[in-house]
Structures are given as structure tokens and as C-alpha cells.
Write an enzyme that holds these catalytic residues in place. Structure first.
Site, PDB file in Angstrom:
ATOM      1  N   LEU A   1       3.068  47.297  45.105  1.00  0.00           N
ATOM      2  CA  LEU A   1       2.011  48.311  45.120  1.00  0.00           C
ATOM      3  C   LEU A   1       2.469  49.589  44.421  1.00  0.00           C
ATOM      4  CD1 LEU A   1      -0.830  48.307  46.517  1.00  0.00           C
ATOM      5  CD2 LEU A   1       0.192  49.720  48.286  1.00  0.00           C
ATOM      6  N   SER A   2       3.760  49.721  44.206  1.00  0.00           N
ATOM      7  CA  SER A   2       4.337  50.962  43.705  1.00  0.00           C
ATOM      8  C   SER A   2       4.686  50.832  42.223  1.00  0.00           C
ATOM      9  CB  SER A   2       5.594  51.288  44.534  1.00  0.00           C
ATOM     10  OG  SER A   2       6.491  52.119  43.828  1.00  0.00           O
ATOM     11  N   PRO A   3       3.973  51.563  41.348  1.00  0.00           N
ATOM     12  CA  PRO A   3       4.248  51.433  39.906  1.00  0.00           C
ATOM     13  C   PRO A   3       5.650  51.903  39.523  1.00  0.00           C
ATOM     14  CG  PRO A   3       2.650  53.193  40.329  1.00  0.00           C
ATOM     15  CD  PRO A   3       2.862  52.498  41.630  1.00  0.00           C
TER      16      PRO A   3
ATOM     17  N   SER B   1       8.192  51.616  41.321  1.00  0.00           N
ATOM     18  CA  SER B   1       9.094  50.530  41.713  1.00  0.00           C
ATOM     19  C   SER B   1       9.238  49.548  40.564  1.00  0.00           C
ATOM     20  CB  SER B   1       8.566  49.774  42.944  1.00  0.00           C
ATOM     21  OG  SER B   1       8.755  50.510  44.126  1.00  0.00           O
TER      22      SER B   1
END
Lengths: 214, 261
Positions: free
Chosen positions: A15-17, A19
Site C-alpha cells: 500500500l506504501s509507494p 516502500s
């Protein structure tokens, strides 16, 4: 025999870009530096809840900045991030619990596939991810059934708690174990500092592949 | 004659430690890259207010992280950041209005001194912080008389002490200006100007400009390249900045130009 590789733990959520950016840089450098990269599927919603933090995208000016920042970084890092305008509302409502449980199941049973499947999850709508990465349909189906098993749920919970114990308030979090100490680094923009801590050379976010340097 | 230098605007506040890191990197690269660095003293409190953001240090886990992050980055960037454990409560209560108005005055009348005075303010702004034994009475003259040190607090329990607010803040600012090479009377004149409408308005305008660029914190670097402006937040976007400028990134401590001839 040379010195032992240093363990790098990468706590991430699809969900974390940011990341994704951190993930790609470390996946490249794992073949260049003397490190052992351990991928740790984590639930960012759990990090937020435990730390009292909020997703940055909730602040309008940060959301605005992030779209441009991710576009520029995507080019610089050569990671094909493409975000639709309403990305943030989609993300904040939809969540990533199933996806991260899926990756946890992959990690438990088929860890050699974890990198590819994670990458495809970032690239695609989640339901088609495993097939795209080359996992047979039947195996994918088995994994989908496992994501609600207590074992998988607990593992994801534990990994998320571990990240919190390291002091996480967001993702990605990289923990480098060097000379008996652990160094926690937050963000995709601490990789040059990581190189410094490891005594390794930083060659930008897209280092030449090892074979290219022989 | 080569291509025109690209303008880089750096919006910063001496209250912001990451601003100091960004500032030092850009001050080094201004002699290396084909750029024209324009320093823009800004009020971070104004940025926070306008954007609805909050200082990250208000979240306990972020405050914890930042102390370690700044120590590591300080080493890597070769910037002598030293923060006491309760730095954040000092910073959040104290503010930087006088210091940034002072720098605004310097910018208006003596811009060639702005870099040096800014640096000295970062170095000194916490000279009011003292380490005292926990059992020393807070109001005692002994406690009040302690001067700032940066020695290791390992043998004493860290305890933050404020000296008299008005006097020592002005003294801090004047000391920084003089250390930067400014004559005492000139520094005193600038200090008097900080309550003038001209200086107040300039700081306000600069802060508004940063907000118009989309700032929600500091440092903010705005690079003007090929008729476009690129806003970058943080001290950790300098390698990306090099990429946008088509320049070479040589880490936070590039070799000085003369060393590369």
C-alpha cells in the site's frame, strides 16, 4: 572466506509507494553489497495505529507534494510508479490486509517467490498478482485460502509488532544489523546513509548490475 | 560564455535541524554546480500554521527517531549537530521569530553575510541549553550562571535550564553575528530593525511564497530549470536535485572545487 554478510530487514507494505522505491533499491543492492536482505511483509495500518501517526496523504499539501515527488523519484529510481489522481482515496479506503496476508503466506511457504510477487502486487490489481509472477493457479488458490488461517494472521501481526518495537511510525523501515548493533532507518531516502553505515559504496538508486562491473 | 546558472531558492529556518543539513549541502554545491543559490529566511511556524501540518517532533516515535537520524546524518554530512535529549521541548516552546527576522534584516541590507550568520545561528541558537545535575535547585544562581556546553552528559542527569528569555536570546543573536565577522555596532543595528514593518513584512512574504510553492515544512528547495520550477522538500532530495539539474551527485560532502582541478 570473506566477512559474514550483514542482515538487512526490510519492513514494507504494498500500500506504501515509498516502500516500493526502497524495496527496488535494496533488491538491486543485495547483489552488490555484502548483505543478506530479509523481506518482512508488514501492515502499515497496524504501524499507524500503534504509533499514533496518520497517513501523510491526509494532509492536502502533503498529498499534492507526494504525487509530484513520486513521479520524479519514479523516474530517478527507474521504478514505474504511475498514480491516478484519486489514488489516495482509493488507497485509504481499500487497505492492504488481504495483500499483506497473502505475502505473509508466500513468505512462510515459498519465500523464494516473495520478491517477485511483492513486485507484481505493486504493479497490478491484487487479484491477478500471483499468476502474473509465474505462480501456478492452484498454488495461488491455496495461498488465497491460507490468508485467513491463524498462522498467517499471527505472523503478519508479529512482523508488524516487530517493526513497532524498532520504533516504526511508517514504512518502509530498513533495519541494518552491523557489528552487533541494529540501525533503524525510515524511508526510501536513507539508502545512501545505509551505505555509509555499512561501509559500502553508494552508486545511486540504479547501480550497475554485478555482471556489468566484472 | 557557458549556459546561465540555474536559480536554487532555499527556504529555511534555523529552528529546523534538517534545514541546516540541506543548507550545508547546497552551500557546498553552489561552488560545484552551475547554480545560483538564493537563501530565503523563512518562518517554519508560519508554514505549519498555513498548511495545517504539525511539527513531527510532537509524535513521540518520530521525536525518538529524529534524534538518532540527526546524529547519523550529522556524521555523514559532516555537520556538527548536537542535540540534547529534550531538544524538542526547547524548540517547540522557544520559536525562532527574532532569529529569522534578524536574518531577514541581514538579507535585506547585507546579503553577502547571510550564509555565515545563518550558520552561526544554527551553531549557537541552543547556547542557552545547560546541563545541570538533577538535584541542583532550578532557581539557584549557580544553575542560572551555567554557560552552554556540549560536553557529554554521561556523568550528570540531563536537565534543561532556561536563562532569562529576552536578554539571552538577543545575546545569542549578537554573538552569532559577531562570530560570523559582523562588526558589533552593525549587528546591534540589525537587531533593532527586527521590529520594523519592512523586516516583519519581508519575512511574512517569504513565508507566504514558500507556502505558494506548496511547503508544509522546511527545508524547501525550489529549482528553476528550463522555465519550470521544481519544489523539493527535505534535506534528503539533494541527489534527486542533481538528477533534475543534470549535475553530478558526489555525496553530501563533495570535494572542494580547487581539489578537483
Amino acid at each position: 572466506m570473506g566477512p559474514l554478510p550483514r542482515t538487512l530487514e526490510l519492513f514494507y507494505d504494498v500500500l506504501s509507494p515509498y516502500s516500493w522505491l526502497g524495496f527496488e533499491v535494496l533488491c538491486r543492492y543485495q547483489h552488490v553489497w555484502n548483505v543478506d536482505l530479509q523481506l518482512r511483509p508488514t501492515l502499515i495500518a497496524g504501524i499507524m495505529k500503534d504509533s499514533g501517526n496518520k497517513p501523510p496523504a491526509l494532509l492536502p499539501r502533503k498529498a499534492q507534494y507526494m504525487t509530484q515527488d513520486l513521479r520524479s523519484l519514479g523516474q530517478h529510481f527507474q521504478v514505474p510508479i504511475q498514480f491516478p489522481k484519486d489514488f489516495f482515496s482509493v488507497i485509504l479506503e481499500k487497505g492492504s490486509l488481504s495483500a499483506m496476508r497473502f505475502l505473509t503466506a508466500v513468505h512462510l511457504e515459498c519465500p523464494e517467490m516473495l520478491e517477485k510477487v511483492s513486485r507484481e502486487l505493486w504493479m497490478r490489481v491484487w487479484s491477478r498478482a500471483a499468476e502474473k509472477a509465474g505462480m501456478p493457479a492452484e498454488q495461488a488458490q491455496r495461498f488465497l485460502e491460507k490468508i485467513s488461517s491463524p498462522k498467517v494472521k499471527n505472523q503478519l501481526k508479529e512482523t508488524t509488532e516487530t517493526a513497532c518495537k524498532y520504533g516504526a511510525f511508517g514504512l518502509p523501515v530498513t533495519v541494518a544489523h552491523v557489528d552487533g548493533q541494529s540501525h533503524m532507518l525510515f524511508g526510501s531516502d536513507r539508502m545512501e546513509l545505509l551505505a555509509h553505515l555499512l561501509g559500502e559504496k553508494w552508486m545511486g538508486p540504479v547501480p550497475p548490475a554485478p555482471s556489468a562491473r566484472l
